[in-house]
Design a protein around this motif. Structure first.
Motif, PDB file in Angstrom:
ATOM      1  N   GLY A 103      68.617  56.979  39.735  1.00 43.89           N
ATOM      2  CA  GLY A 103      69.024  57.698  38.529  1.00 43.89           C
ATOM      3  C   GLY A 103      70.459  57.396  38.143  1.00 43.89           C
ATOM      4  O   GLY A 103      70.786  57.204  36.959  1.00 43.89           O
ATOM      5  N   ILE A 104      71.347  57.314  39.134  1.00 40.78           N
ATOM      6  CA  ILE A 104      72.752  56.991  38.888  1.00 40.78           C
ATOM      7  C   ILE A 104      72.893  55.579  38.332  1.00 40.78           C
ATOM      8  O   ILE A 104      73.628  55.334  37.369  1.00 40.78           O
ATOM      9  CB  ILE A 104      73.563  57.150  40.191  1.00 40.78           C
ATOM     10  CG1 ILE A 104      73.639  58.629  40.590  1.00 40.78           C
ATOM     11  CG2 ILE A 104      74.968  56.569  40.031  1.00 40.78           C
ATOM     12  CD1 ILE A 104      74.215  58.866  41.967  1.00 40.78           C
ATOM     13  N   LEU A 105      72.185  54.617  38.942  1.00 39.50           N
ATOM     14  CA  LEU A 105      72.235  53.227  38.480  1.00 39.50           C
ATOM     15  C   LEU A 105      71.776  53.100  37.034  1.00 39.50           C
ATOM     16  O   LEU A 105      72.429  52.444  36.209  1.00 39.50           O
ATOM     17  CB  LEU A 105      71.356  52.354  39.388  1.00 39.50           C
ATOM     18  CG  LEU A 105      71.114  50.914  38.935  1.00 39.50           C
ATOM     19  CD1 LEU A 105      72.416  50.121  38.942  1.00 39.50           C
ATOM     20  CD2 LEU A 105      70.077  50.229  39.829  1.00 39.50           C
ATOM     21  N   LEU A 106      70.665  53.732  36.700  1.00 40.95           N
ATOM     22  CA  LEU A 106      70.116  53.628  35.346  1.00 40.95           C
ATOM     23  C   LEU A 106      71.045  54.272  34.327  1.00 40.95           C
ATOM     24  O   LEU A 106      71.306  53.703  33.259  1.00 40.95           O
ATOM     25  CB  LEU A 106      68.736  54.286  35.298  1.00 40.95           C
ATOM     26  CG  LEU A 106      67.629  53.578  36.086  1.00 40.95           C
ATOM     27  CD1 LEU A 106      66.390  54.461  36.178  1.00 40.95           C
ATOM     28  CD2 LEU A 106      67.280  52.241  35.452  1.00 40.95           C
ATOM     29  N   ARG A 107      71.572  55.451  34.669  1.00 39.17           N
ATOM     30  CA  ARG A 107      72.442  56.150  33.713  1.00 39.17           C
ATOM     31  C   ARG A 107      73.767  55.418  33.524  1.00 39.17           C
ATOM     32  O   ARG A 107      74.275  55.307  32.398  1.00 39.17           O
ATOM     33  CB  ARG A 107      72.681  57.582  34.189  1.00 39.17           C
ATOM     34  CG  ARG A 107      73.497  58.434  33.205  1.00 39.17           C
ATOM     35  CD  ARG A 107      72.854  58.443  31.830  1.00 39.17           C
ATOM     36  NE  ARG A 107      73.621  59.230  30.868  1.00 39.17           N
ATOM     37  CZ  ARG A 107      73.552  59.076  29.550  1.00 39.17           C
ATOM     38  NH1 ARG A 107      72.744  58.166  29.031  1.00 39.17           N
ATOM     39  NH2 ARG A 107      74.280  59.828  28.753  1.00 39.17           N
ATOM     40  N   CYS A 108      74.349  54.901  34.615  1.00 36.70           N
ATOM     41  CA  CYS A 108      75.595  54.140  34.490  1.00 36.70           C
ATOM     42  C   CYS A 108      75.393  52.912  33.620  1.00 36.70           C
ATOM     43  O   CYS A 108      76.249  52.569  32.795  1.00 36.70           O
ATOM     44  CB  CYS A 108      76.102  53.734  35.876  1.00 36.70           C
ATOM     45  SG  CYS A 108      76.835  55.080  36.836  1.00 36.70           S
ATOM     46  N   SER A 109      74.258  52.235  33.789  1.00 41.11           N
ATOM     47  CA  SER A 109      73.964  51.061  32.974  1.00 41.11           C
ATOM     48  C   SER A 109      73.873  51.432  31.498  1.00 41.11           C
ATOM     49  O   SER A 109      74.377  50.696  30.624  1.00 41.11           O
ATOM     50  CB  SER A 109      72.650  50.420  33.436  1.00 41.11           C
ATOM     51  OG  SER A 109      72.720  50.021  34.784  1.00 41.11           O
ATOM     52  N   ASP A 110      73.251  52.560  31.207  1.00 38.84           N
ATOM     53  CA  ASP A 110      73.128  52.995  29.817  1.00 38.84           C
ATOM     54  C   ASP A 110      74.480  53.344  29.213  1.00 38.84           C
ATOM     55  O   ASP A 110      74.759  53.034  28.046  1.00 38.84           O
ATOM     56  CB  ASP A 110      72.187  54.198  29.721  1.00 38.84           C
ATOM     57  CG  ASP A 110      70.734  53.813  29.919  1.00 38.84           C
ATOM     58  OD1 ASP A 110      70.369  52.680  29.574  1.00 38.84           O
ATOM     59  OD2 ASP A 110      69.960  54.646  30.431  1.00 38.84           O
ATOM     60  N   LEU A 111      75.335  53.990  29.998  1.00 35.53           N
ATOM     61  CA  LEU A 111      76.652  54.364  29.483  1.00 35.53           C
ATOM     62  C   LEU A 111      77.506  53.138  29.194  1.00 35.53           C
ATOM     63  O   LEU A 111      78.281  53.116  28.231  1.00 35.53           O
ATOM     64  CB  LEU A 111      77.361  55.283  30.483  1.00 35.53           C
ATOM     65  CG  LEU A 111      76.797  56.699  30.591  1.00 35.53           C
ATOM     66  CD1 LEU A 111      77.490  57.473  31.702  1.00 35.53           C
ATOM     67  CD2 LEU A 111      76.929  57.446  29.270  1.00 35.53           C
ATOM     68  N   ILE A 112      77.371  52.112  30.033  1.00 38.96           N
ATOM     69  CA  ILE A 112      78.124  50.881  29.807  1.00 38.96           C
ATOM     70  C   ILE A 112      77.721  50.228  28.490  1.00 38.96           C
ATOM     71  O   ILE A 112      78.548  49.687  27.757  1.00 38.96           O
ATOM     72  CB  ILE A 112      77.906  49.897  30.982  1.00 38.96           C
ATOM     73  CG1 ILE A 112      78.590  50.428  32.247  1.00 38.96           C
ATOM     74  CG2 ILE A 112      78.440  48.510  30.638  1.00 38.96           C
ATOM     75  CD1 ILE A 112      78.265  49.619  33.493  1.00 38.96           C
ATOM     76  N   PHE A 113      76.430  50.307  28.147  1.00 33.57           N
ATOM     77  CA  PHE A 113      75.901  49.661  26.933  1.00 33.57           C
ATOM     78  C   PHE A 113      75.791  50.630  25.755  1.00 33.57           C
ATOM     79  O   PHE A 113      75.184  50.296  24.744  1.00 33.57           O
ATOM     80  CB  PHE A 113      74.522  49.063  27.216  1.00 33.57           C
ATOM     81  CG  PHE A 113      74.562  47.748  27.924  1.00 33.57           C
ATOM     82  CD1 PHE A 113      74.407  46.557  27.233  1.00 33.57           C
ATOM     83  CD2 PHE A 113      74.762  47.682  29.291  1.00 33.57           C
ATOM     84  CE1 PHE A 113      74.446  45.338  27.886  1.00 33.57           C
ATOM     85  CE2 PHE A 113      74.793  46.472  29.959  1.00 33.57           C
ATOM     86  CZ  PHE A 113      74.640  45.299  29.252  1.00 33.57           C
ATOM     87  N   ASP A 114      76.385  51.801  25.864  1.00 38.82           N
ATOM     88  CA  ASP A 114      76.095  52.850  24.894  1.00 38.82           C
ATOM     89  C   ASP A 114      76.681  52.598  23.514  1.00 38.82           C
ATOM     90  O   ASP A 114      76.219  53.146  22.529  1.00 38.82           O
ATOM     91  CB  ASP A 114      76.605  54.199  25.422  1.00 38.82           C
ATOM     92  CG  ASP A 114      75.840  55.365  24.815  1.00 38.82           C
ATOM     93  OD1 ASP A 114      74.653  55.188  24.498  1.00 38.82           O
ATOM     94  OD2 ASP A 114      76.431  56.441  24.640  1.00 38.82           O
TER      95      ASP A 114
END
Length: 423
Positions: free
Chosen positions: A352-363
């Motif tokens: 969950g942390i990996l997926l959310r961090c990835s989304d925030l980077i590309f947000d």
């Protein structure tokens, strides 16, 4: 929607959840009630099927918790595409034509080297249509991937992963500009890519490519919002496509329509669950591996890694005329096998942390073609958590390359003023 987590918005988190639901949840009633005659031959423990359901539900809840914790901590510090700042693509200027052309040629040359090294007669799709039989096709597929004499992952990176990214970027350039030149580039790259995806007779990679095009289109045209009615229609078309490809790529060459439909549905809804079931069975029949089931790249740690997925494949299939394979399952199984329930909890939170961090980077990518292409590839790369190990991402050069690409593209767009601000 919780803490900016939305399943109605295209993101690595939402797409991964949908794929977990598709591959590891919907098929559980089918297995439990014995409705899949092919899988039911070996999957006969109702207890393990029920435990599969419990573990998937717990894993999804903990994934959500991990993503929620990241949102609470980082949302305050990172820009959001939902804020008053938004960027869009300047249709008059197209970035990186020479760079894309260079890597496109590199991909073609890598494909040529790969086929030359392998031998065109040893390509699985060629073996299939030379009527060499299912066993020969399985061996050919094994020699193309698992038993390939060379660093297959580097061949795959250039002739498949890079070409995948380039093809999607051409597609988005065409969607935005409507110019024929980009349609031509997209058509050429997609034809070559489809051959690369289908030459091992695998069906899923080609399906993933079409899903990627749909996701990329929705990012550009619908501001990352998932159009559920359109998605259902596309889902139906993709299902028909799966039936057709399964029909023509069946190893036994029987061309049975009923077998095609049942085999396709079995592959989609219970194929990943079969591997998950066997790994749960392994977990209860053996001692916890205490981390030795994780990779040990370059032998940097003081343990000999145990190839769990390959071992389970051999337990279930035996020695098939020299063919080799593996049975990867959702990341939850890896956590269980290596660290027990604590591993299930830890790996689910990390996912969950990996997926959310990835989304925030590309947000804050807006609707720029190149950035959306990179983000689409990232989403499809991370959605493999639904059918593979979390440890695949611990030492993942492709994930790192995608993140570096993101920042490089952002830098060049901003430095050349190719981003225009919208209110």
């Amino acid at each position: 929607q919780i803490a900016n987590l939305s399943l109605s918005k295209i993101s690595a988190f939402s797409v991964s959840v949908y794929f977990i639901f598709l591959f590891n949840y919907l098929g559980l009633p089918i297995l439990y009630f014995g409705l899949d005659s092919y899988r039911s031959v070996n999957i006969d423990s109702l207890e393990y099927i029920f435990l599969s359901w419990i573990f998937v539900v717990i894993g999804l809840i903990l994934m959500l918790l991990g993503a929620f914790l990241v949102s609470l901590v980082l949302d305050k510090f990172l820009p959001s595409s939902n804020s008053h700042e938004h960027y869009s693509f300047n249709n008059s200027i197209y970035k990186f034509p020479l760079i894309r052309a260079f890597f496109f040629l590199v991909a073609i040359y890598t494909l040529y080297l790969y086929i030359s090294k392998l031998g065109i007669e040893n390509i699985a799709i060629i073996a299939l249509y030379n009527s060499l039989g299912g066993e020969s096709v399985n061996v050919a597929r094994s020699e193309m991937v698992n038993a390939f004499d060379g660093n297959y992952h580097w061949y795959k990176f250039f002739m498949r992963d890079i070409l995948f990214l380039i093809s999607i970027s051409f597609f988005l350039d065409w969607i935005i500009s409507k110019k024929r030149q980009f349609l031509q580039f997209f058509a050429i790259s997609s034809v070559i890519l489809l051959f690369v995806l289908i030459m091992t007779t695998e069906k899923m990679p080609m399906l993933e490519y079409f899903v990627s095009l749909i996701l990329a289109y929705m990012m550009i045209k619908h501001n990352k919002k998932i159009q559920f009615k359109a998605s259902l229609a596309w889902g139906l078309l993709l299902m028909i496509f799966v039936f057709i490809t399964y029909f023509f790529l069946m190893n036994d060459q029987s061309y049975d329509y009923l077998l095609t439909i049942s085999g396709s549905l079995s592959r989609i809804f219970t194929g990943a669950l079969e591997a998950f079931y066997y790994q749960i069975e392994f977990y209860y029949d053996n001692k916890i591996l205490h981390g030795t089931g994780l990779p040990n790249p370059g032998g940097i740690f003081s343990f000999e890694p145990f190839p769990v997925t390959q071992y389970i494949w051999y337990l279930e299939h035996g020695d098939i005329s020299g063919a080799s394979g593996s049975m990867p399952a959702i990341f939850i199984a890896e956590g269980l096998i290596n660290f027990g329930i604590a591993g299930l909890i830890l790996f689910s939170l990390i996912a969950g942390i990996l997926l959310r961090c990835s989304d925030l980077i590309f947000d804050d990518i807006g609707n720029t073609a190149s950035l959306c292409a990179v983000y689409t590839v990232l989403i499809m790369h991370l959605k493999n958590l639904s059918i593979s190990s979390l440890s695949n991402y611990f030492f993942d050069p492709f994930l790192l390359i995608l993140i570096i690409l993101l920042y490089l593209i952002k830098y060049f767009y901003k430095s050349d003023n190719n981003l225009i601000r919208e209110n």
